[in-house]
Design an enzyme around this catalytic site. Structure first.
Site, PDB file in Angstrom:
ATOM      1  N   ARG A  37      23.789 -15.895 -28.933  1.00 19.62           N
ATOM      2  CA  ARG A  37      23.179 -14.702 -30.242  1.00 19.62           C
ATOM      3  C   ARG A  37      22.495 -15.066 -30.932  1.00 19.62           C
ATOM      4  NH1 ARG A  37      25.933  -9.645 -32.809  1.00 19.62           N
ATOM      5  NH2 ARG A  37      26.046  -9.121 -31.021  1.00 19.62           N
ATOM      6  N   ASN A  76      17.495 -13.045 -23.596  1.00 18.27           N
ATOM      7  CA  ASN A  76      15.940 -13.650 -24.645  1.00 18.27           C
ATOM      8  C   ASN A  76      15.776 -14.892 -24.804  1.00 18.27           C
ATOM      9  OD1 ASN A  76      14.593 -11.047 -25.554  1.00 18.27           O
ATOM     10  ND2 ASN A  76      16.579 -10.946 -26.818  1.00 18.27           N
ATOM     11  N   ASP A 104      10.733  -2.544 -25.813  1.00 17.02           N
ATOM     12  CA  ASP A 104      10.252  -2.289 -26.760  1.00 17.02           C
ATOM     13  C   ASP A 104       8.959  -1.088 -27.634  1.00 17.02           C
ATOM     14  OD1 ASP A 104      10.380  -5.150 -28.230  1.00 17.02           O
ATOM     15  OD2 ASP A 104       9.482  -5.734 -27.217  1.00 17.02           O
ATOM     16  N   HIS A 131       6.744 -10.254 -25.559  1.00 14.05           N
ATOM     17  CA  HIS A 131       8.097 -10.214 -26.332  1.00 14.05           C
ATOM     18  C   HIS A 131       9.089 -10.869 -26.840  1.00 14.05           C
ATOM     19  CE1 HIS A 131      12.203  -7.707 -26.919  1.00 14.05           C
ATOM     20  NE2 HIS A 131      12.913  -8.542 -26.113  1.00 14.05           N
TER      21      HIS A 131
END
Length: 154
Positions: A37, A76, A104, A131
């Site tokens: 996270r 990510n 997105d 992104h």
């Protein structure tokens, strides 16, 4: 929520989640969402090493049970981790895909459909760029059904 927003690109599908890699045996497509996270004040690029370490533990097990799968990377920073997953998996580059700004764009379409009270599949608009923090709605023309709206802002 990411998978819900992504259904605008698909027809009828079955999505299931698992933590036991044997559950993926023979999967045609494996969607990799694993990752650390983002901490407060961190950019997506700050996640590279932590998420690379996570992929190092996942890829051998995933490709062992599903050697012919197509990997869809959503973790990510997705552009970098797609490359990392390709290298770690040993799969051909044509079978390792990053979601990039598709998600997105799906979110954009979903929000517009909510605002206009129409189906997301009837909305067409795109987010371009990498992104991350530098992506954006560079073309603010938005299409739905047979009409074009220009310059819609939230």
């Amino acid at each position: 929520m990411d998978l819900q927003h992504g259904v605008t690109f698909l027809k009828n599908i079955k999505i299931s989640a698992a933590t036991d890699f044997s559950d993926t045996k023979g999967s045609r497509v494996c969607i990799v969402t694993a990752g650390a996270r983002q901490r407060e004040g961190e950019t997506r690029l700050d996640l590279v090493q932590r998420n690379t370490d996570i992929l190092k533990s996942i890829m051998p097990k995933l490709t062992e049970h599903s050697p012919n799968t197509i990997l869809l990377i959503i973790s990510n920073p997705v552009d970098i981790l797609t490359y990392v997953a390709w290298k770690l998996s040993g799969l051909p580059k044509t079978r390792v895909i990053g979601s990039g700004t598709n998600l997105d764009s799906a979110r954009f379409r979903f929000m517009m459909s909510e605002r206009l009270n129409i189906a997301p599949s009837s909305c067409h608009g795109w987010i371009i760029g990498e992104h991350g923090d530098s992506s954006g709605e560079y073309n603010l023309n938005f299409y739905f059904v047979n009409y074009q709206l220009e310059g819609i802002f939230f």
